[in-house]
Enzyme design. Structure first.
Site, PDB file in Angstrom:
ATOM      1  CD  GLU A  13      -0.946   5.713  -4.582  1.00 39.43           C
ATOM      2  OE1 GLU A  13      -1.112   4.809  -4.676  1.00 39.43           O
ATOM      3  OE2 GLU A  13      -0.044   5.456  -3.170  1.00 39.43           O
ATOM      4  CG  ASP A  36      -2.201   1.234   1.160  1.00 35.10           C
ATOM      5  OD1 ASP A  36      -2.359   1.936   0.680  1.00 35.10           O
ATOM      6  OD2 ASP A  36      -2.300   0.761   2.259  1.00 35.10           O
ATOM      7  CG  ASP A  84      -8.122   3.912   0.237  1.00 33.13           C
ATOM      8  OD1 ASP A  84      -7.672   2.491   0.891  1.00 33.13           O
ATOM      9  OD2 ASP A  84      -7.095   4.984   0.413  1.00 33.13           O
TER      10      ASP A  84
END
Length: 754
Positions: A374, A371, A450
């Protein structure tokens, strides 16, 4: 003007060069540069150029598939072998790294990875820059263009032809699919080179296959991870995790995978375990393993800045972290507070990162969840690292974060996947990622970040997952029930119905929201969700066989209708139905309070999955759909292997019922192996092809063993669409068929005369 080279062809204008390389008869690369050699490809491309039979005539290259006409400005026109125009450049601008193409015959544009949009993107624009979306906007929505993935691949489609363009550029990139009237199609980037691949075929499925030849396909996943997965931020301690595990088994809800979010760590430090909340971690994992569960834990790339924390100290000592523009280690902020970020561009750093999973693997953890990759950074307005941050490659060359940013999540996945392969050489890894670049499907499944517990996000999950599948990403899914906000029982029930027919089937929710495990909304919702989770497990022989096909040929598991009905333009913009493999049409209810919906059935014969009713397609119908019913249709000719309900995947299927829907010819390949190891690479698997031929007078159903080196379960054939028959033979012996079903051996020939 066109010269032959050792890699393909080269054309020169007064200012620059165009390099043309073939990667297949129907795959050609156009790479522009200011020097006499083509630019280097990104890490996305794993296919290799080939030599093909082609003839140069003046300013044209003629191959079996294409004619490529190149003008003095190095603009390109591409024609098929019959002279039909496929693509035409309007302008090439090396300084702006921009290609403009005429909008020709395309009725739809698709792909582009994870985009919050309807299925058909014609008339829209977008751009790619991996982003922690709810860090910059409170909810996913269609006006927000950049999401967690950057996959620069799009498909142009009409009824009799199709192409794909992959723009191999890792910088922030922009795409316009004829947004304004009479406008063109264009793509560009903020840096790098014009370097793109053109893939052509009459059929969209072959274009997708060509793209995954270039960038790779998903690895065959561990079979258990195709089962139901339960997650929450957070199961805050061992007691809560064990409580969920016990409740699953008490309620008889099939489930294979449980997750731990960031609260299992000590002070959110990656590769640590909180010794108080998760005391005797190994014993806890062993206990849930004995109940049939596999544990996945989250691993974020941000490393807490803390002296005497072993990960931080090791990385600092070896100079493994990303630098700022002044050459100092860049310090951002994520969950543990001040944090540094590994420079995964270097293979040495990736190897180190992969090795750090050893203690968790030794404790019995079987999956990892990447997670915030990015990468996310709470300190900046963009919620990621500054673009002038510095990476270093294996040759010592410095690269800006502007170039490496979109690659970062994929590089982390590569390091993790390869590390897990080294730690457990004969166990297939399961890796889940939020951020991705083209080709990341080679390492990790992907979930769509999300999302929120709103009906609109359920609705948009369908086109998002369809376009991801067309972009080479087959193992995908969204958070069932929604992550942000409070689900309702109705929303969870309808979302679980969709999840049961999505490759990644994971229920996940956020802190400070209502819990949304299947039992949280009363007995009716429990019964409803359990029904579809059980159906998922019955369909695992079908799904696992589809996953095997995806791992070889790159076909998506979740497919838009035009994947099999390209000649029907009515399918081009259908965002609220999809095909699960080639056999089943899934038509979810996506509005609150709805108890019926309009269903489009393409031409041909269809069967209602629940009632067996035959319906002639080529029209819209209204299907009643009370809260416990998901409209599902099987195509005539469908071959659907199913098995008995299990609480978790444990060993081999003991029995497989092959449901066969008569009326059309078809074949389906059934695949069997141990579901966990790489022994199938050593030929330890079995594959059975089942076929039906139906000429209205006689039905011939047969099987052949394509490979027989693993146990094959017993088969029972269940027939649909046969009201009566005059004669039936099984392997040459006359038989009676009772209730349209019969036991058959693994190799059989069944003839039925109507």
């Amino acid at each position: 003007m066109i010269s032959k080279t050792n890699y393909g062809y080269c054309c020169k204008s007064r200012e620059f060069f165009l390099h043309i390389l073939f990667y297949g008869e129907n795959i050609v690369r156009f790479a522009y540069s200011k020097c006499q050699k083509p630019p280097s490809s990104t890490i996305a491309v794993v296919g290799n150029p080939i030599s093909i039979a082609a003839v140069v005539e003046g300013n044209t290259i003629n191959s079996n598939a294409f004619s490529i006409l190149i003008d003095d400005n190095l603009k390109v026109k591409i024609f098929d072998s019959s002279g039909n125009i496929l693509s035409e450049d309007k302008n090439i601008n090396l300084d702006d790294v921009k290609v403009e193409k005429h909008l020709l015959w395309e009725d739809g544009f698709y792909g582009m990875g994870e985009k919050y949009s309807w299925l058909n993107m014609k008339g829209t624009d977008t751009f790619n820059w991996n982003t922690d979306v709810i860090g910059v906007t409170p909810i996913h929505h269609s006006l927000h263009k950049q999401y967690h993935t950057s996959i620069n691949f799009y498909i142009g489609l009409t009824s009799d032809k199709c192409y794909g363009i992959y723009f191999d550029n890792s910088y922030k990139s922009f795409f316009n699919f004829g947004k304004l009237p009479n406008s063109d199609v264009n793509f560009s980037a903020e840096g790098g080179n014009i370097d793109y691949y053109f893939i052509y075929d009459k059929h969209v499925s072959n274009v997708v296959k060509g793209y995954t030849y270039l960038t790779g396909s998903m690895p065959l996943p561990p079979k258990a991870f195709l089962g139901y997965q339960q997650c929450r931020w957070s199961y805050e301690d061992r007691d809560k995790l064990l409580e969920v595990a016990c409740r699953m088994r008490k309620e008889g809800i099939p489930c294979d995978v449980l997750y731990l979010d960031i609260d299992y760590m000590e002070s959110y430090k990656v590769f640590t375990i909180d010794p108080e909340k998760f005391n005797d971690f190994k014993g806890m994992v062993r206990k849930i393993n004995e109940m049939g569960f596999k544990l996945v834990v989250i691993v974020d790339p941000g490393v807490k800045v803390e002296k005497d924390y072993f990960v931080y100290d090791e990385g600092s000592a070896k100079d493994y972290y990303i630098k700022d523009s002044l050459g100092e280690v860049y310090i951002g902020e994520v969950w543990p507070g001040k944090a540094v970020f590994p420079d995964f561009l270097r293979s040495e750093v990736r190897q180190w990162w992969g090795s750090l999973h050893k203690e968790l693997v030794d404790n019995g953890v079987l999956g990892f969840w990447n997670d915030m990759n990015e990468p996310s950074d709470f300190t900046t307005q963009s919620k990621t690292l500054p673009e002038d941050s510095i990476h270093r490659d294996d040759m010592g060359n410095l690269k800006s974060h502007a170039e490496i940013h979109n690659l970062y999540g994929m590089l982390e996945c590569e390091g993790t996947y390869q590390g897990l392969r080294e730690l457990q050489p004969n166990r297939r890894p399961f890796l889940l990622t939020r951020a991705a670049f083209a080709g990341c499907q080679r390492y990790a499944a992907l979930w769509t970040g999300d999302n929120s517990s709103v009906w609109e996000h359920l609705e948009f999950s369908l086109p998002i997952n369809m376009n991801l599948g067309l972009s080479g990403y087959a193992f995908v899914g969204g958070d069932v029930g929604g992550f942000v906000g409070d689900a309702t029982g109705e929303l969870l029930a309808r979302w679980t119905q969709v999840g049961a027919f999505t490759p990644l089937f994971r229920n996940h929710s956020c802190k400070d929201t209502v819990s949304q495990e299947p039992w949280c909304f009363g007995e009716d919702v429990l019964a409803n969700t359990k029904k579809y989770i059980q159906l998922r497990y019955q369909l695992l022989p079908y799904l696992y066989s589809l996953a095997k096909l995806s791992s070889i040929e790159g076909h998506p598991i979740l497919r838009p209708l035009f994947y099999h009905f390209q000649g029907d333009k009515a399918t081009y913009s259908i965002s609220d139905q999809y095909l699960f493999g080639g056999e089943l049409l899934i038509c979810p209810v996506l509005k609150p309070g709805a108890t019926a919906r309009l269903v489009y059935l393409p031409a041909g014969l269809w069967y209602d999955f629940w009632t067996g009713e035959k319906i002639i397609g080529g029209k819209n119908i209204v299907r009643e759909a009370p809260i416990d019913l998901l409209p599902i249709y099987a195509r005539a000719g469908a071959i659907l292997p199913m098995t008995s309900i299990k609480q978790f995947v444990n060993g081999d299927d003991e029995d497989v019922d092959i449901h066969i829907y008569t009326g059309e010819d078809n074949c389906f390949n059934l695949y069997f192996d141990d579901g966990t190891s790489f022994d199938y690479e050593k030929n330890q698997y079995s594959e059975v092809v089942v076929c039906i031929e139906d000429n209205n007078k006689e039905i011939i159903i047969s099987s052949r063993l394509l490979h027989n080196n693993y146990s094959i379960p017993s088969f029972k054939v269940k027939l649909y669409g046969i009201d009566s028959y005059s004669r039936a033979e099984l392997n040459g012996e006359v038989i009676a068929i009772t209730n349209n079903e019969l036991q058959v051996p693994s190799k059989f020939l069944l003839k039925i005369t109507r």
